[in-house]
Design an enzyme around this catalytic site. Structure first.
Site, PDB file in Angstrom:
ATOM      1  N   ARG A 161       0.819  -1.218   0.000  1.00 23.79           N
ATOM      2  CA  ARG A 161       0.000   0.000   0.000  1.00 23.79           C
ATOM      3  C   ARG A 161       0.851   1.266   0.000  1.00 23.79           C
ATOM      4  O   ARG A 161       0.357   2.341  -0.297  1.00 23.79           O
ATOM      5  CB  ARG A 161      -0.907   0.006   1.236  1.00 23.79           C
ATOM      6  CG  ARG A 161      -1.936  -1.090   1.222  1.00 23.79           C
ATOM      7  CD  ARG A 161      -2.589  -1.237   2.572  1.00 23.79           C
ATOM      8  NE  ARG A 161      -3.375  -0.065   2.926  1.00 23.79           N
ATOM      9  CZ  ARG A 161      -4.678   0.049   2.703  1.00 23.79           C
ATOM     10  NH1 ARG A 161      -5.322  -0.935   2.127  1.00 23.79           N
ATOM     11  NH2 ARG A 161      -5.329   1.118   3.052  1.00 23.79           N
ATOM     12  N   GLU A 197      -2.171   6.408 -20.177  1.00 29.49           N
ATOM     13  CA  GLU A 197      -1.906   5.351 -19.209  1.00 29.49           C
ATOM     14  C   GLU A 197      -0.444   4.878 -19.322  1.00 29.49           C
ATOM     15  O   GLU A 197       0.213   4.634 -18.311  1.00 29.49           O
ATOM     16  CB  GLU A 197      -2.897   4.181 -19.425  1.00 29.49           C
ATOM     17  CG  GLU A 197      -2.664   2.932 -18.603  1.00 29.49           C
ATOM     18  CD  GLU A 197      -2.689   3.147 -17.094  1.00 29.49           C
ATOM     19  OE1 GLU A 197      -3.086   4.220 -16.628  1.00 29.49           O
ATOM     20  OE2 GLU A 197      -2.268   2.212 -16.386  1.00 29.49           O
ATOM     21  N   HIS A 238       0.581  21.415 -31.428  1.00 30.28           N
ATOM     22  CA  HIS A 238       0.122  22.600 -30.699  1.00 30.28           C
ATOM     23  C   HIS A 238       0.985  22.856 -29.462  1.00 30.28           C
ATOM     24  O   HIS A 238       0.554  23.551 -28.551  1.00 30.28           O
ATOM     25  CB  HIS A 238      -1.347  22.441 -30.313  1.00 30.28           C
ATOM     26  CG  HIS A 238      -2.246  22.305 -31.498  1.00 30.28           C
ATOM     27  ND1 HIS A 238      -2.527  23.354 -32.338  1.00 30.28           N
ATOM     28  CD2 HIS A 238      -2.870  21.229 -32.028  1.00 30.28           C
ATOM     29  CE1 HIS A 238      -3.315  22.947 -33.311  1.00 30.28           C
ATOM     30  NE2 HIS A 238      -3.529  21.648 -33.149  1.00 30.28           N
TER      31      HIS A 238
END
Ligand code: AGP
Length: 610
Positions: A27, A483, A506
Site C-alpha cells: 500500500r 496510461e 500545438h
C-alpha cells in the site's frame, strides 16, 4: 497508504502483527510500529523504513503479548521519523493507530494543550489519543469514550484503540477509512485490508461508516453513530490465500502483467451468452435501469480514470448517448448539472479511493437514476454503497502500478457499452456478435502480446539516460497513451506525458529532438494514416520513435526506430492489446534503472485520504 493490524488473542501476537504489516507493504508507507500490552505496561517499537527494520528491532528487543496494534505510516502530518510513527500514546495508558486525516486537529490540539496534554509528535493522530484519554475520564467504558471522541472529529479515520487498564479488548472506529474484523477460534483480528489477515482467518466482517465497535477474543459489539447496537455476521471471504505471493516472478507487477489473460477470462466468465452480454452481470436491476439510461457520468482517479476515458469512446459510438468522464477530486468540489435519467458510474481498483467515494456519496444526493461501480475489491466501500456493482475479478493487485485491474476494468466497460447497445438496439446484432467473439479470444490475444516481452526488455536499454518521454495515440488509443505515460512516471520516475497525436503540433513538438523518445500507438484500426503522418512529423525532427503496431505492419516499421507488434483484433478491443507492451516497457525501464517497482516512492496503493 497507511496500514492497520490489530489482534486480541490467547497467544503471542507480535509475529501475526508483523506478518500482517508485511502483507500491507504494497500500500506504500515510510515507517512502521507496533504496541502490545505485556507486564502491566504498553510496550512500543517504531522504526523508519521497512517492516523488516521493525522486525529486526523486535528480534533485538523481544516484545510479546496477547493483545496489540500495529501500523505502517504514509506521512501526512509531520515528516517520516520515529516520533511521528504510530502507535501514538496518551499518558502511557491509551495507544492509537489511525489511517486517514483529522481535519480539525489544530483546534483540538490547542484545546488539549490548554487542558495540560503534552504532544510529542507532529501528527493529527496524537490528538485522537489525547482526546480519547480525556473522554475516558467521564465514560464507563473505552467504547463509549471512543464514541464520544469520534463525535468531535472532522475528517477521515479508521482507528484501533488499546487501553492498558483493559487488556481484553480493542476498540475500533471507522469514518472514511476502511476497517475489517477477522474472527479466529477464541481470537479476533482487525485490519485495514483483509489481505493482512488471510494467514490467520477467512471469516470477515466489514465495519460501516460511522460505526464504533468493541472487539474481544470471542465477541464484537458494534454501535451505530446514534449509539444503537448493530447485529452483523462474519462471512467467509473469497479472496485467494496466496494473493500475497510473487510466485516465480521477481516483482508483483510482472506477475500481475502476466496474470492478465486469466484475470480477463475470470471477468468474462458466466457473463457472456452465445451472442450477447448477460445484462444481469451488472446487477439484478440492470435490465430495467439500463433501458432508461439517457446519459452516463463516469468518475474515477488515476489509471481508473484512463479506463473511463476509453469507455466514453465506446459508449458514445456504440450506444449513441452522451457520456461524460471526470476526475473524482474535481467532480466532488464543483457544482454539477445532472441530466434526466443519468447513470452514475464509479471505477476503482480498490473501492476505497477517498475522492471517488466522496463523489459517489455526493452523486447519491443529486438525483441520478442509479449508481454502478466497476470495482475489483468485494465488500469495499464503493461496492457496498453503490446500487449496482460489476466486480472485475482481477484478483488482489499488489503492485502499486495498476496493470491487471486496468485491463479488467476495460473488459467490464466494453461489456457495459455492449449491454447498453443491446438494450437500446443501437448496434446491429452482427456487430454485437462480432464483439462477443473477439472478447472470447481476447485472453489468447493478450498471451500473444506478452510474447514481445524479451524484445521490449532489450528496447528498454535505450531509456537508460532519458529524462523525458512522450506517448501519443488517437481516438481510443489516446487514453492508452496517457496510461502508458502514467505507468512510466510512476515506477521509473522518468517524466512522461500522454497526448492525442494530433495535438503534438500545438506545443509538445517543441520538445522533440534526437534525445526525445516518443512512443506512438499506430495500430491498423482507427486513424492509421493520420498517425503515420504524425510519425513523419516526429521523424523529420529526429525524435526516437517506438511504434506500437498491428502484426505485419510495414509503413510504421519503415519510419520507426523500433516497433512492437500486437495481434490484430477489432477496433474496440485494440486498447486492451496496446496496453500490454506499454506496461512491459515501463516495467523493464524501471528494473534497469534499479527502481523499487512494486512500491514506488511517495505512492500508495489505496489512496484513502484526499
Ligand atoms: C495506478 O497505477 C495508480 N497507482 C493510481 O493512479 C490509481 O489508479 C488511483 O489511485 C486510483 O485508484 P483506484 O482505482 O483504487 O480508485
Amino acid at each position: 497508504m497507511c496500514g492497520i493490524v490489530g489482534a486480541v488473542a490467547q497467544r503471542n501476537i507480535a509475529e501475526i502483527l508483523i506478518e500482517g504489516l508485511r502483507r500491507l507493504e504494497y500500500r506504500g508507507y515510510d515507517s512502521a510500529g507496533l504496541a502490545v500490552i505485556s507486564d502491566f505496561k504498553i510496550s512500543r517499537l517504531r522504526r523508519v523504513g521497512k517492516v523488516s527494520e521493525l522486525q529486526k528491532a523486535i528480534e533485538e528487543n523481544p516484545i510479546d503479548g496477547s493483545i496489540g496494534i500495529a501500523h505502517t505510516r504514509w506521512a501526512t502530518h509531520g515528516e517520516p521519523n520515529e516520533t511521528n510513527a504510530h502507535p501514538h500514546f496518551s499518558n502511557d495508558t491509551i495507544a492509537v493507530v489511525h489511517n486517514g486525516i483529522i481535519e480539525n486537529y489544530e483546534s483540538l490540539r490547542e484545546e488539549l494543550k490548554l487542558q495540560g496534554y503534552v504532544f510529542t509528535s507532529d501528527t493529527d493522530t496524537e490528538v485522537m489519543a489525547h482526546l480519547i484519554e480525556r473522554e475516558r475520564k467521564s465514560s464507563d467504558s473505552l467504547l463509549s469514550a471512543v464514541l464520544k471522541a469520534t463525535k468531535l472529529l472532522k475528517g477521515a479515520y479508521g482507528t484501533v484503540v488499546m487501553e492498558l487498564a483493559n487488556p481484553d479488548c480493542l476498540v475500533v472506529a471507522r469514518s472514511g477509512s476502511p476497517l475489517v474484523l477477522g474472527k479466529g477460534i477464541g481470537e479476533m483480528f482487525i485490519a485495514s485490508d483483509q489481505l493482512a489477515l488471510l494467514p490467520v482467518t477467512r471469516q470477515f466482517m466489514f465495519l460501516e461508516e460511522g460505526e464504533v465497535a468493541e472487539v474481544t477474543r470471542r465477541d464484537v459489539k458494534i454501535l451505530a453513530p446514534d449509539g444503537s447496537v448493530v447485529e452483523r455476521e462474519f462471512e467467509e471471504t473469497t479472496v485467494q490465500h496466496d494473493a500475497g505471493d510473487k510466485g516465480k516472478f521477481r516483482h508483483f507487477m510482472m506477475k500481475e502483467i502476466y496474470e492478465q489473460p486469466d484475470s480477463i477470462n475470470s471477468t468474462l466468465e458466466g457473463r457472456l451468452a452465445q451472442d450477447s452480454v448477460i445484462i444481469e452481470s451488472f446487477g439484478n436491476r440492470a435490465p430495467e435501469l439500463l433501458d432508461k439510461v439517457e446519459f452516463v457520468q463516469i468518475i474515477a482517479c488515476g489509471t481508473s480514470y484512463h479506463s473511463a476515458m476509453v469507455a466514453k469512446y465506446w459508449i458514445e459510438s456504440m450506444v449513441g448517448i452522451p457520456c461524460q468522464v471526470e476526475i473524482a477530486s474535481e467532480y466532488r468540489y464543483r457544482k454539477t448539472v445532472v441530466c434526466k435519467n443519468s447513470l452514475f458510474i464509479s471505477i476503482s481498483q480498490s473501492g476505497e479511493t477517498a475522492d471517488t467515494l466522496a463523489a459517489l456519496r455526493i452523486a447519491k444526493e443529486q438525483g441520478f437514476l442509479a449508481s454502478l461501480t466497476i470495482c475489483n475489491v468485494p465488500g469495499s466501500s464503493l461496492v457496498r454503497e453503490s446500487d449496482m456493482a460489476f466486480m472485475t475479478r482481477a484478483g488482489a493487485e499488489i503492485g502499486v502500478a495498476s496493470t491487471k485491474a486496468f485491463t479488467t476494468q476495460l473488459t467490464g466497460l466494453l461489456m457495459l457499452a455492449v449491454a447498453l447497445a443491446q438494450t437500446k438496439k443501437s448496434l446491429p446484432q452482427e456487430e454485437i456478435s462480432n464483439i462477443i467473439q473477439e472478447l472470447r479470444t481476447l485472453p489468447n490475444d493478450i498471451k500473444h502480446a506478452l510474447e514481445m516481452d524479451t524484445t521490449i526488455e532489450t528496447m528498454a536499454e535505450e531509456f537508460n539516460e532519458k529524462e523525458h518521454c512522450l506517448f501519443l495515440g488517437r481516438g481510443e488509443q489516446y487514453p492508452i497513451a496517457m496510461e502508458g505515460a502514467l505507468k512510466l512516471k510512476e515506477i521509473s520516475y522518468i517524466h512522461a506525458e500522454g497526448y492525442p497525436a494530433a495535438e503534438m503540433k500545438h506545443g509538445p513538438i517543441a520538445l522533440i529532438d534526437e534525445n526525445m523518445p516518443i512512443v506512438v500507438i499506430a495500430t491498423k484500426k482507427g486513424h492509421y494514416e493520420k498517425v503515420v503522418s504524425n510519425i513523419q512529423e516526429i521523424k523529420s525532427r529526429k525524435g526516437k520513435i517506438i511504434g506500437i503496431v498491428t502484426e505485419g505492419d510495414k509503413d510504421v516499421r519503415e519510419l520507426a526506430d523500433h516497433v512492437i507488434e500486437v495481434p490484430e483484433t477489432i477496433e474496440s478491443l485494440t486498447p486492451l492489446l496496446t496496453t500490454i507492451p506499454l506496461q512491459l516497457l515501463s516495467y523493464h525501464i524501471a528494473v534497469l534503472l534499479g527502481k523499487n517497482v512494486d512500491q514506488p516512492r511517495n505512492l500508495a496503493k489505496s489512496v484513502t485520504v484526499e
